[in-house]
Scaffold this active site. Sequence first.
Site, short mmCIF file in Angstrom:
data_model
loop_
_atom_site.label_atom_id
_atom_site.label_comp_id
_atom_site.label_asym_id
_atom_site.label_seq_id
_atom_site.Cartn_x
_atom_site.Cartn_y
_atom_site.Cartn_z
N LEU A 530 0.83 -1.20 0.00
CA LEU A 530 0.00 0.00 0.00
C LEU A 530 0.86 1.24 0.00
O LEU A 530 0.47 2.30 -0.48
CB LEU A 530 -0.89 0.02 1.25
CG LEU A 530 -2.01 -1.01 1.29
CD1 LEU A 530 -2.69 -0.97 2.64
CD2 LEU A 530 -3.01 -0.73 0.18
N GLY A 531 2.03 1.14 0.58
CA GLY A 531 2.90 2.30 0.65
C GLY A 531 4.02 2.06 1.61
O GLY A 531 4.20 0.95 2.11
N GLY A 533 5.60 3.44 5.06
CA GLY A 533 5.46 4.31 6.21
C GLY A 533 6.83 4.78 6.66
O GLY A 533 7.83 4.40 6.09
N GLY A 534 6.84 5.61 7.68
CA GLY A 534 8.11 6.11 8.16
C GLY A 534 9.00 4.99 8.66
O GLY A 534 10.21 5.07 8.62
N GLY A 536 8.62 1.57 7.73
CA GLY A 536 8.70 0.39 6.89
C GLY A 536 7.48 0.28 6.01
O GLY A 536 6.56 1.10 6.10
N VAL A 538 3.93 -0.95 4.16
CA VAL A 538 2.60 -1.34 4.61
C VAL A 538 1.95 -2.18 3.50
O VAL A 538 2.02 -1.80 2.32
CB VAL A 538 1.73 -0.09 4.88
CG1 VAL A 538 0.37 -0.50 5.42
CG2 VAL A 538 2.42 0.83 5.87
N LYS A 552 1.44 -3.57 8.77
CA LYS A 552 2.54 -2.59 8.81
C LYS A 552 3.76 -3.26 9.39
O LYS A 552 3.72 -3.74 10.52
CB LYS A 552 2.10 -1.42 9.66
CG LYS A 552 3.10 -0.31 9.67
CD LYS A 552 2.52 0.85 10.40
CE LYS A 552 3.64 1.66 11.01
NZ LYS A 552 3.16 2.70 11.86
N ASP A 649 3.68 12.76 15.51
CA ASP A 649 3.93 12.69 14.07
C ASP A 649 2.62 12.83 13.29
O ASP A 649 2.34 12.08 12.39
CB ASP A 649 4.64 11.38 13.72
CG ASP A 649 5.26 11.43 12.32
OD1 ASP A 649 5.45 12.54 11.80
OD2 ASP A 649 5.53 10.37 11.75
#
Length: 751
Positions: A530-531, A533-534, A536, A538, A552, A649
């Site tokens: 999916l993308g 993240g900061g 690692g 997802v 995640k 964050d």
Amino acid sequence: MASHQLRLFQLLLLLLLSSASQARDIISPGQPLRGNDTLVSAGAGSYVLGFFTPPGSNNTYVGLWYAKVPVRTVVWVANRADPVPGPVERNARATLSVSADCTLSVADANSTVVWSAPPAPGAGAGKCTARLLDSGNLVVSDASGHVAWQGFDHPTDTLIPGMRVGMDFGTGANMTLTAWTSPSDPSPGPVVAVMDTTGDPEVFIWNGAEKVWRSGPWDGLQFTGVPDTATYMGFNFSFINSPKEVSYSFQVANSSIVSRLALNSTGAAGGLLQRWTWVWAAGAWNMYWYAPKDQCDAVNQCGPNGVCDPNSLPVCECLRGFAPRSPEAWALRDNRAGCARATPLDCANGTDGFVLMAHAKVPDTTAAVVDYRAGLAECAQRCQRNCSCTAYANANLSGAPGHRGCVMWSGALEDLRVFPNFGQDLYVRLAAADLDATSKSDKKAHVIIAVAVSICALAAIIALAGFFWWRRKRARARQSVGAPSKWSGVLHSRTLTSEGTSHGADLDLPIYDLETIAEATQGFSTDNKLGEGGYGPVYKGKLEDGQEIAVKTLSQASTQGPDEFKNEVMLIAKLQHRNLVRLIGCCICGQEKILIYEYMANKSLDFFLFDKSKSMLLDWQTRYRIIEGIARGLLYLHQDSRYRIVHRDLKTSNILLDKDMTPKISDFGMARIFGGDDSEINTLRVVGTYGYMAPEYAMDGVFSVKSDVFSFGVIVLEIITGIRNRGVYSYSSHLNLLAHTCSSSMSRHYL
Ligand SMILES: *[C@@H]1O[C@H](CO)[C@@H](O)[C@H](O)[C@H]1NC(C)=O
Ligand SMILES: *[C@@H]1O[C@H](CO)[C@@H](O)[C@H](O)[C@H]1NC(C)=O
Ligand SMILES: *[C@@H]1O[C@H](CO)[C@@H](O)[C@H](O)[C@H]1NC(C)=O
Ligand SMILES: *[C@@H]1O[C@H](CO)[C@@H](O)[C@H](O)[C@H]1NC(C)=O
Ligand SMILES: *[C@@H]1O[C@H](CO)[C@@H](O)[C@H](O)[C@H]1NC(C)=O
Ligand SMILES: *[C@@H]1O[C@H](CO)[C@@H](O)[C@H](O)[C@H]1NC(C)=O
Ligand SMILES: *[C@@H]1O[C@H](CO)[C@@H](O)[C@H](O)[C@H]1NC(C)=O
Ligand SMILES: *[C@@H]1O[C@H](CO)[C@@H](O)[C@H](O)[C@H]1NC(C)=O
Ligand SMILES: *[C@@H]1O[C@H](CO)[C@@H](O)[C@H](O)[C@H]1NC(C)=O
Ligand SMILES: *[C@@H]1O[C@H](CO)[C@@H](O)[C@H](O)[C@H]1NC(C)=O
């Protein structure tokens, strides 16, 4: 009068121009570099070479630093052990010069030479010059272009892109890194990083006479002891192993990345060898990686034939088929004696076999034998035939399958450790009797004791498991009226309970195992990603019961230990709010930490907000509802939940949207709980995202609920304007939100 002013102006302009033209990159005999002047590399003008005095010192050195990094960071020193006495302000007449025979030298104001570098034999055919290249290399060459001497052959304590560490057998250059004695003294200290070129080459860090770290050999992609290197983005690593040269170096893919690998004897906070990258937005260096990192990075922690596993307790165990050489000392965790074979090898009869040890940092290869052309099958045969061979492994994982080289060890296996999921396969030779896991157990007393202990432990585990099963069943029966638990269909899952925490409440958070998650995400396939993240990547997944999940993974780079991670999981699991993303379960699979969340059909806010076509879908009513939802979620975190939590964050990519466009705050990786009366906390490690970070937090590390409110404000402005707030702070002037948004977000829009 006016013409007078004009002339004055012209004069000033002339002065400016002449001073600008003084930025030169070359010195020649008769045109030395003076103590009050600098060389700037031509091209992109990346580096500056000049005289400097380290803070706290009374000596002057010739050093190299970055032209564009505002914090002067010296990466190379010419005369590190032979300074010009006195601080740089009083050394304007000191010189760095090159002579007609290509000798580079540093002299004081009285022309007394304090340091010199003789040219390579054969060079020095007149017209010598020294030029600072844009790579940071100071190169002395003669008329015929022969390199007489170059700075890159003599690294100081820092490796910059293109610099090598290792051995150039052609020129005889032995390129090592040696830490400064102290931050005020560049002279060579006791901490040295050296390429050991014997056997399969590897880098050692020495502290005086003690080996403190071993990189492990290069496996074709990375050093086996730094197994996450392959995940670094934006770097090219190079390892050359040829008869002419054995060296390691790196390049950055984009010149806007400023990265250095520095050896620092005082860097107690993060290892001795540290990779730093310059964060332009933050105006600060960020530590990207460091070593040694954990207990098992210490050289030979568990003795010969011992295996160090940082995730087991105690960390040392013997290789399979081996037993502690001194069981008494081993029991007291004195592991120096290591382990010995339970059954002697029987090479002559050819009955020995090999056992696979996965995820290994292979043993010390100083005495190993390497053949890069062989394959694993051939390697196995060779090792089987050679009675002194005790283990083998692949030597070059980047080669073609079947031709990945062969490393063979003889004698005891030293400095062996395992990684939870990186690392290499190692094949260890064992006698036939030890290959069989269920071999006869009529050995020695300690074997019997071990068996007895494990039986007791097993019984205890079964009893405990039974107890928890019974209690859970009872709890479930109590809480659910007819409806079966949502988790009853989940196979292979245990339950993380908050037993023993101060809150005591029972918490039913399923722990999944890696298999289940791998199955749900189709083996973490990139199609399901999916993308990023900061912390690692997802992935999207689907559990056996059909529920869609977001998985995640927290990368290795996160320094959280298992306890901290567990606490964080507990924290999130206890937070229940319509505007917070719900945690479904987790997985602590070795060092792999995985969080499983409910899946959000509409991804994240930034995905909608900053996309021209999608942002059309966000009418004012929706935007208002989103802002309201975030505010509610935040209020819950700050005030209405049982703890006071600062998220730290908040940003649009951390606001997820479900199918009804209800916003949900996610990513609590950096969240902190506040104790009862604390209203602010000071932290040394500023984490979060620049651009959303409150100035007092970004600069002084002071954070409080107000820091989140600042980030919320930025999000609101982004939602209203639909413009991304690119995170650049001007440190000089505007430090309040209003001025900040005016300068970095609004102005972009209206100018
Ligand atoms: C440096 O000092 C020398 C001698 O003191 C002087 O001639 C020269 O102009 C100075 N150069 C600069 C750039 O200040
Ligand atoms: C540097 O020299 C000055 C004057 O000679 C002296 O006062 C000062 O203590 C010295 N500093 C160091 C760090 O040696
Ligand atoms: C240079 O020589 C003069 C006279 O011999 C002496 O007084 C001075 O200390 C010397 N300077 C340096 C930096 O050695
Ligand atoms: C390089 O230098 C280091 C220490 O300075 C030394 O231990 C090592 O043996 C040298 N390597 C070679 C190949 O000479
Ligand atoms: C890094 O490696 C890739 C692939 O080998 C190559 O295309 C690229 O040019 C390299 N970049 C640098 C900066 O060397
Ligand atoms: C290098 O990075 C900068 C900033 O991230 C980016 O603007 C630029 O396009 C990149 N250049 C290349 C050649 O990738
Ligand atoms: C080494 O690390 C310390 C602490 O992080 C720092 O103050 C010092 O400047 C570093 N030394 C060098 C030579 O960079
Ligand atoms: C070979 O194996 C046989 C039977 O297992 C054993 O009796 C003999 O001693 C072994 N030979 C050697 C040299 O160990
Ligand atoms: C057996 O292995 C040892 C050490 O690995 C090596 O020195 C020796 O040459 C090998 N013998 C044969 C016949 O390959
Ligand atoms: C490892 O394999 C790659 C790919 O075949 C090859 O380019 C490289 O030279 C090999 N390394 C060594 C040390 O043989």
